[in-house]
Design a protein around this motif. Structure first.
Motif, short mmCIF file in Angstrom:
data_model
loop_
_atom_site.label_atom_id
_atom_site.label_comp_id
_atom_site.label_asym_id
_atom_site.label_seq_id
_atom_site.Cartn_x
_atom_site.Cartn_y
_atom_site.Cartn_z
N HIS A 8 0.83 -1.20 0.00
CA HIS A 8 0.00 0.00 0.00
C HIS A 8 0.86 1.25 0.00
O HIS A 8 0.54 2.24 -0.67
CB HIS A 8 -0.91 0.00 1.23
N ALA A 9 1.94 1.23 0.78
CA ALA A 9 2.83 2.39 0.82
C ALA A 9 3.39 2.70 -0.56
O ALA A 9 3.42 3.86 -1.00
CB ALA A 9 3.95 2.15 1.82
N LEU A 10 3.83 1.67 -1.28
CA LEU A 10 4.42 1.87 -2.60
C LEU A 10 3.38 2.35 -3.61
O LEU A 10 3.64 3.27 -4.40
CB LEU A 10 5.08 0.57 -3.07
N GLU A 11 2.21 1.74 -3.59
CA GLU A 11 1.15 2.16 -4.50
C GLU A 11 0.73 3.59 -4.20
O GLU A 11 0.56 4.42 -5.11
CB GLU A 11 -0.05 1.22 -4.38
N LEU A 20 8.29 -8.98 -1.21
CA LEU A 20 7.71 -8.08 -0.22
C LEU A 20 6.71 -8.83 0.65
O LEU A 20 5.83 -9.55 0.13
CB LEU A 20 7.00 -6.92 -0.91
N PHE A 21 6.85 -8.66 1.95
CA PHE A 21 5.86 -9.22 2.87
C PHE A 21 4.53 -8.48 2.70
O PHE A 21 4.49 -7.30 2.34
CB PHE A 21 6.32 -9.05 4.32
N ARG A 22 3.44 -9.17 3.05
CA ARG A 22 2.14 -8.52 3.01
C ARG A 22 2.02 -7.48 4.13
O ARG A 22 1.56 -6.36 3.89
CB ARG A 22 1.02 -9.56 3.15
N PHE A 23 2.39 -7.84 5.33
CA PHE A 23 2.37 -6.93 6.47
C PHE A 23 3.67 -7.07 7.24
O PHE A 23 4.27 -8.15 7.27
CB PHE A 23 1.21 -7.25 7.43
N VAL A 24 4.09 -6.01 7.90
CA VAL A 24 5.24 -6.06 8.81
C VAL A 24 4.96 -5.15 9.99
O VAL A 24 4.06 -4.31 9.97
CB VAL A 24 6.56 -5.62 8.12
N TRP A 40 0.77 -10.90 -5.41
CA TRP A 40 1.10 -10.32 -6.71
C TRP A 40 1.04 -8.79 -6.70
O TRP A 40 1.87 -8.13 -7.31
CB TRP A 40 0.14 -10.88 -7.77
N TRP A 41 0.05 -8.24 -6.03
CA TRP A 41 -0.20 -6.81 -6.23
C TRP A 41 0.86 -5.89 -5.63
O TRP A 41 1.20 -4.89 -6.28
CB TRP A 41 -1.62 -6.44 -5.78
N PRO A 42 1.43 -6.16 -4.44
CA PRO A 42 2.49 -5.26 -3.98
C PRO A 42 3.68 -5.22 -4.94
O PRO A 42 4.31 -4.18 -5.14
CB PRO A 42 2.90 -5.84 -2.62
N HIS A 43 3.97 -6.38 -5.54
CA HIS A 43 5.11 -6.44 -6.46
C HIS A 43 4.80 -5.71 -7.76
O HIS A 43 5.67 -5.02 -8.32
CB HIS A 43 5.49 -7.90 -6.69
N SER A 44 3.57 -5.83 -8.25
CA SER A 44 3.17 -5.07 -9.44
C SER A 44 3.32 -3.58 -9.19
O SER A 44 3.86 -2.84 -10.03
CB SER A 44 1.70 -5.37 -9.79
N GLU A 45 2.83 -3.13 -8.04
CA GLU A 45 2.89 -1.71 -7.73
C GLU A 45 4.32 -1.24 -7.51
O GLU A 45 4.68 -0.11 -7.86
CB GLU A 45 2.03 -1.40 -6.51
N ALA A 46 5.15 -2.10 -6.91
CA ALA A 46 6.56 -1.74 -6.67
C ALA A 46 7.30 -1.52 -7.98
O ALA A 46 8.17 -0.63 -8.07
CB ALA A 46 7.24 -2.82 -5.84
#
Length: 431
Positions: free
Chosen positions: A262-265, A305-309, A338-344
């Motif tokens: 979410h931060a990256l997106e 990327l982890f989902r949450f940290v 998939w989606w955090p990596h797409s956005e990154a």
């Protein structure tokens, strides 16, 4: 743009994304998932993409796919891709009509779920139809892009009406947010984040039509961007996912957990809106937040990327208050989605371009390598990505947000990256 040694050069990168979009991602959706009779897209596939388990349609996904189809048609018309632009735009229009005819309730909100033929359904029996303002936002996104490309003034007014209804609901606290209701006593970064993107996309469509509300929406978008950077970007450039309204709750799991994707997106939403408004200060403020998301969110042992940290990195921790969202955080934090990596992928390349900071090419190279060796389906006959993975990158059959195979993040990022590489002043595909 000088990518790190061992990665693709800029010219090859353009060809890579064009090939990946046309040979891996698009065939799955264009050949298997379109409802040619009614409009819309079937998304209720299993994670492997091998079985359609339901023909129901979540308006969340339908609105997103209208955006994808329409932007795809635009890129084809510009010569960036070789798909059938007319077919893409026609089906996008058919889906817009399906949503207008079936998904809009009498109160002006969107139903969260409809059947294949458009019958409204309750996703949870007894909870009503309009259970998520996020679905309304995605319909606005789709309508806005379609109106911009198809020059459809009627659809543009429909998008504006939906948007105004969303703003009114948020103002009085009458906007539900399933599938992840915001815990009482917390403010969620997801709200200004989605409203920034929705405002920005609608503003672009209004500006193209020389609509009198364009400047209003531009100002609203910029205000959401400023809110994110002022309220949710902490002193160390960490983007908080939830802020407790009471400082006594700052030790809770809900307050401590972070969502790197979410931060990256969110940061690329901020950068694009800020760049268009001439706010280079906001563009530059987003860069350390991108670095911080990688610093805390990257799995140094297995990649991805982890989902949450936790806000200090690693396993989320803190005091529990008995909210259902805590279970989601604790049970799925180390999954690789998939989606955090797409956005990154897009966030890093965009930051390099807008902030002129080539140091971000290193995290881009990391995420590129991990993403394309992990997510694409190994069976070319199926295509797309196996979108949900465990920490080691193995497929898992779990639901994320909705029981669907998402048609949006990977394709949106691929299309946006193609535009970025094509339109760069020094790019190999300079217009």
């Amino acid at each position: 743009m000088q990518l790190p040694q061992g990665t693709l050069g800029e010219e090859d990168l353009f060809e890579f994304y064009r090939d990946h979009a046309t040979q891996v991602l698009l065939p799955f959706w264009m050949n298997r998932a379109l409802d040619e009779s009614n409009g819309g897209v079937y998304t209720c596939f299993n994670n492997e993409g091998t079985k359609l388990v339901s023909r129901d349609k979540y308006t969340w996904s339908q609105g997103r796919f209208v955006w994808v189809l329409t932007r795809l048609a635009s890129l084809c018309n510009r010569g960036l891709l070789d798909e059938d632009a007319r077919r893409c735009l026609e089906h996008a229009g058919k889906t817009v009509r399906f949503l207008r005819d079936h998904a809009i309730l009498e109160n002006g909100n969107c139903a969260f779920l409809v059947s294949e033929m458009g019958e409204k359904k309750e996703s949870v029996p007894g909870h009503g139809f309009d259970t998520s303002f996020y679905a309304d936002c995605f319909v606005v996104l789709g309508f806005s892009e379609y109106a911009r490309v198809a020059l459809d003034a009627e659809v543009l007014e429909a998008a504006l009406g939906l948007y105004d209804r969303i703003v009114a609901r948020l103002r009085v606290g009458d906007a539900r947010s399933e599938p992840y209701p915001i815990p009482e006593g917390y403010e969620a970064h997801a709200v200004p984040m989605i409203m920034l993107n929705t405002s920005w996309e609608l503003a672009n469509a209004l500006r193209s039509a020389e609509h009198p509300r364009a400047s209003d929406l531009e100002a609203r978008g910029l205000a959401y961007a400023a809110e994110i950077m002022k309220e949710f970007c902490l002193a160390d450039s960490t983007i908080a996912e939830m802020l407790p309204q009471d400082d006594a709750a700052s030790d809770t799991i809900l307050a401590r957990h972070l969502n790197p994707g979410h931060a990256l997106e969110s940061m690329w939403f901020v950068m694009r809106a800020a760049a268009e408004a001439g706010r280079q200060d906001l563009v530059q403020d987003a860069v350390p937040a991108i670095r911080r998301a990688f610093e805390l969110g990257w799995d140094a042992e297995q990649g991805g990327l982890f989902r949450f940290v936790d806000r200090d990195g690693g396993t989320p921790k803190g005091r529990e208050i008995g909210h259902s969202y805590e279970r989601l955080i604790l049970e799925t934090w180390d999954t690789k989605l998939w989606w955090p990596h797409s956005e990154a992928l897009y966030a890093t390349l965009l930051a390099v371009d807008l902030a002129q900071d080539e140091s971000l090419l290193q995290p881009y190279a990391m995420v590129h390598s991990y993403t394309f060796r992990t997510f694409p389906h190994p069976d070319e006959g199926v295509g797309e990505w196996i979108q949900i993975r465990d920490r080691g990158g193995r497929p898992v059959d779990k639901m994320v947000a909705l029981p669907v195979k998402d048609p949006y993040h990977a394709l949106r990022s691929a299309l946006l990256i193609l535009e970025l590489l094509h339109d760069k002043p020094k790019g190999r595909c300079q217009s």
